[in-house]
Design a protein around this motif. Structure first.
Motif, mmCIF file in Angstrom:
data_model
loop_
_atom_site.group_PDB
_atom_site.id
_atom_site.type_symbol
_atom_site.label_atom_id
_atom_site.label_comp_id
_atom_site.label_asym_id
_atom_site.label_seq_id
_atom_site.Cartn_x
_atom_site.Cartn_y
_atom_site.Cartn_z
ATOM 1 N N ARG A 77 59.667 -3.736 -11.981
ATOM 2 C CA ARG A 77 60.917 -4.472 -12.186
ATOM 3 C C ARG A 77 61.843 -4.316 -10.979
ATOM 4 O O ARG A 77 62.409 -5.299 -10.490
ATOM 5 C CB ARG A 77 61.623 -3.997 -13.462
ATOM 6 C CG ARG A 77 62.835 -4.854 -13.806
ATOM 7 C CD ARG A 77 63.532 -4.383 -15.071
ATOM 8 N NE ARG A 77 64.153 -3.083 -14.868
ATOM 9 C CZ ARG A 77 63.755 -1.939 -15.420
ATOM 10 N NH1 ARG A 77 62.745 -1.916 -16.255
ATOM 11 N NH2 ARG A 77 64.382 -0.806 -15.170
ATOM 12 N N LEU A 78 61.970 -3.096 -10.462
ATOM 13 C CA LEU A 78 62.821 -2.871 -9.286
ATOM 14 C C LEU A 78 62.296 -3.619 -8.067
ATOM 15 O O LEU A 78 63.066 -4.248 -7.331
ATOM 16 C CB LEU A 78 62.917 -1.375 -8.969
ATOM 17 C CG LEU A 78 63.737 -0.532 -9.931
ATOM 18 C CD1 LEU A 78 63.667 0.936 -9.526
ATOM 19 C CD2 LEU A 78 65.189 -0.997 -9.956
ATOM 20 N N VAL A 79 60.995 -3.530 -7.841
ATOM 21 C CA VAL A 79 60.391 -4.220 -6.695
ATOM 22 C C VAL A 79 60.550 -5.729 -6.836
ATOM 23 O O VAL A 79 60.965 -6.417 -5.894
ATOM 24 C CB VAL A 79 58.903 -3.819 -6.542
ATOM 25 C CG1 VAL A 79 58.207 -4.707 -5.524
ATOM 26 C CG2 VAL A 79 58.788 -2.349 -6.155
ATOM 27 N N LEU A 80 60.232 -6.259 -8.006
ATOM 28 C CA LEU A 80 60.337 -7.706 -8.203
ATOM 29 C C LEU A 80 61.782 -8.190 -8.133
ATOM 30 O O LEU A 80 62.044 -9.291 -7.648
ATOM 31 C CB LEU A 80 59.683 -8.121 -9.516
ATOM 32 C CG LEU A 80 58.156 -8.087 -9.481
ATOM 33 C CD1 LEU A 80 57.582 -8.260 -10.881
ATOM 34 C CD2 LEU A 80 57.610 -9.139 -8.532
ATOM 35 N N GLN A 81 62.719 -7.386 -8.582
ATOM 36 C CA GLN A 81 64.141 -7.751 -8.465
ATOM 37 C C GLN A 81 64.504 -7.937 -6.989
ATOM 38 O O GLN A 81 65.146 -8.923 -6.621
ATOM 39 C CB GLN A 81 65.018 -6.671 -9.101
ATOM 40 C CG GLN A 81 66.504 -6.980 -9.080
ATOM 41 C CD GLN A 81 66.941 -7.949 -10.153
ATOM 42 O OE1 GLN A 81 66.351 -8.013 -11.223
ATOM 43 N NE2 GLN A 81 67.968 -8.712 -9.880
ATOM 44 N N ALA A 82 64.066 -7.015 -6.147
ATOM 45 C CA ALA A 82 64.354 -7.106 -4.709
ATOM 46 C C ALA A 82 63.631 -8.299 -4.078
ATOM 47 O O ALA A 82 64.221 -9.046 -3.285
ATOM 48 C CB ALA A 82 63.954 -5.805 -4.011
ATOM 49 N N VAL A 83 62.372 -8.480 -4.419
ATOM 50 C CA VAL A 83 61.582 -9.574 -3.842
ATOM 51 C C VAL A 83 62.139 -10.930 -4.269
ATOM 52 O O VAL A 83 62.339 -11.827 -3.437
ATOM 53 C CB VAL A 83 60.092 -9.424 -4.234
ATOM 54 C CG1 VAL A 83 59.315 -10.685 -3.884
ATOM 55 C CG2 VAL A 83 59.483 -8.209 -3.569
ATOM 56 N N ILE A 84 62.400 -11.101 -5.547
ATOM 57 C CA ILE A 84 62.909 -12.382 -6.032
ATOM 58 C C ILE A 84 64.305 -12.656 -5.476
ATOM 59 O O ILE A 84 64.634 -13.803 -5.153
ATOM 60 C CB ILE A 84 62.860 -12.445 -7.574
ATOM 61 C CG1 ILE A 84 61.393 -12.509 -8.017
ATOM 62 C CG2 ILE A 84 63.639 -13.639 -8.110
ATOM 63 C CD1 ILE A 84 61.181 -12.388 -9.510
ATOM 64 N N SER A 85 65.109 -11.623 -5.320
ATOM 65 C CA SER A 85 66.430 -11.802 -4.694
ATOM 66 C C SER A 85 66.277 -12.358 -3.282
ATOM 67 O O SER A 85 67.013 -13.270 -2.878
ATOM 68 C CB SER A 85 67.185 -10.477 -4.646
ATOM 69 O OG SER A 85 67.528 -10.051 -5.940
ATOM 70 N N ARG A 86 65.317 -11.820 -2.546
ATOM 71 C CA ARG A 86 65.070 -12.290 -1.178
ATOM 72 C C ARG A 86 64.628 -13.755 -1.186
ATOM 73 O O ARG A 86 65.100 -14.566 -0.389
ATOM 74 C CB ARG A 86 64.012 -11.399 -0.531
ATOM 75 C CG ARG A 86 63.739 -11.714 0.897
ATOM 76 C CD ARG A 86 62.782 -10.696 1.483
ATOM 77 N NE ARG A 86 62.391 -11.097 2.808
ATOM 78 C CZ ARG A 86 61.352 -10.620 3.439
ATOM 79 N NH1 ARG A 86 60.597 -9.696 2.882
ATOM 80 N NH2 ARG A 86 61.040 -11.042 4.636
ATOM 81 N N TYR A 87 63.704 -14.101 -2.075
ATOM 82 C CA TYR A 87 63.239 -15.482 -2.182
ATOM 83 C C TYR A 87 64.392 -16.413 -2.562
ATOM 84 O O TYR A 87 64.544 -17.488 -1.985
ATOM 85 C CB TYR A 87 62.137 -15.602 -3.234
ATOM 86 C CG TYR A 87 60.748 -15.296 -2.743
ATOM 87 C CD1 TYR A 87 59.786 -16.299 -2.648
ATOM 88 C CD2 TYR A 87 60.363 -14.011 -2.402
ATOM 89 C CE1 TYR A 87 58.495 -16.023 -2.224
ATOM 90 C CE2 TYR A 87 59.079 -13.723 -1.978
ATOM 91 C CZ TYR A 87 58.149 -14.737 -1.888
ATOM 92 O OH TYR A 87 56.877 -14.466 -1.467
ATOM 93 N N ALA A 88 65.172 -16.029 -3.543
ATOM 94 C CA ALA A 88 66.260 -16.889 -4.027
ATOM 95 C C ALA A 88 67.304 -17.124 -2.942
ATOM 96 O O ALA A 88 67.772 -18.260 -2.756
ATOM 97 C CB ALA A 88 66.895 -16.266 -5.270
ATOM 98 N N ARG A 89 67.679 -16.069 -2.219
ATOM 99 C CA ARG A 89 68.653 -16.230 -1.125
ATOM 100 C C ARG A 89 68.097 -17.138 -0.031
ATOM 101 O O ARG A 89 68.812 -17.969 0.525
ATOM 102 C CB ARG A 89 69.044 -14.869 -0.558
ATOM 103 C CG ARG A 89 69.951 -14.062 -1.477
ATOM 104 C CD ARG A 89 70.541 -12.836 -0.793
ATOM 105 N NE ARG A 89 69.556 -12.012 -0.118
ATOM 106 C CZ ARG A 89 68.891 -10.996 -0.667
ATOM 107 N NH1 ARG A 89 69.139 -10.661 -1.918
ATOM 108 N NH2 ARG A 89 68.021 -10.287 0.034
#
Length: 144
Positions: free
Chosen positions: A122-134
């Motif tokens: 969850r922590l890793v995906l939160q960071a990864v998806i945040s990067r993709y979304a930005r």
């Protein structure tokens, strides 16, 4: 136990421009950490059912996903077929008009394959998806 990731960002671009980038898998290497895109299977006339393979920066494992929903200017949905040690991964990217721009909500659910590892994924995906979304928000706003 089901894990949830929920990322919200805003783009100065209108929903149709943001949606066009997210819905067209071939554009992902232009704006995201995806290095290369391959279409394993074409979808229907709208693209639903497409199986896409992403080669991601910094990862040897390929990510295989199936596009399960394309609602013009509103939503892109996909499921993970392989590439991570998680199960039942389902993600949606929602677009809402926000003034002259777009509110983007990229959210997903999944279960860990190994008990006790859900919090880490969850922590890793939160960071990864945040990067993709930005990156999606910025690319759409740039007009390129």
């Amino acid at each position: 136990m089901v894990q949830r990731v929920d990322v919200r960002v805003r783009s100065d671009a209108p929903p149709e421009r943001v949606y066009a980038l997210a819905a067209d898998s071939s554009t992902w290497p232009e704006w995201s950490p995806v290095v290369r895109y391959e279409r394993e299977r074409a979808g229907d006339a709208r693209g639903v059912g497409e199986v896409r393979v992403f080669h991601n920066k910094g990862r040897k494992a390929l990510t295989r996903e199936e596009v399960v929903e394309l609602t013009p200017n509103r939503r892109v949905g996909y499921v993970l077929l392989s590439g991570l040690a998680i199960r039942d991964y389902r993600a949606f990217i929602d677009f809402e008009p926000d003034g002259g721009g777009t509110a983007i909500r990229w959210h997903s659910t999944f279960k860990p394959k190994t008990p006790g590892t859900g919090w880490l994924y969850r922590l890793v995906l939160q960071a990864v998806i945040s990067r993709y979304a930005r990156a999606l928000a910025a690319r759409a706003a740039s007009g390129n």
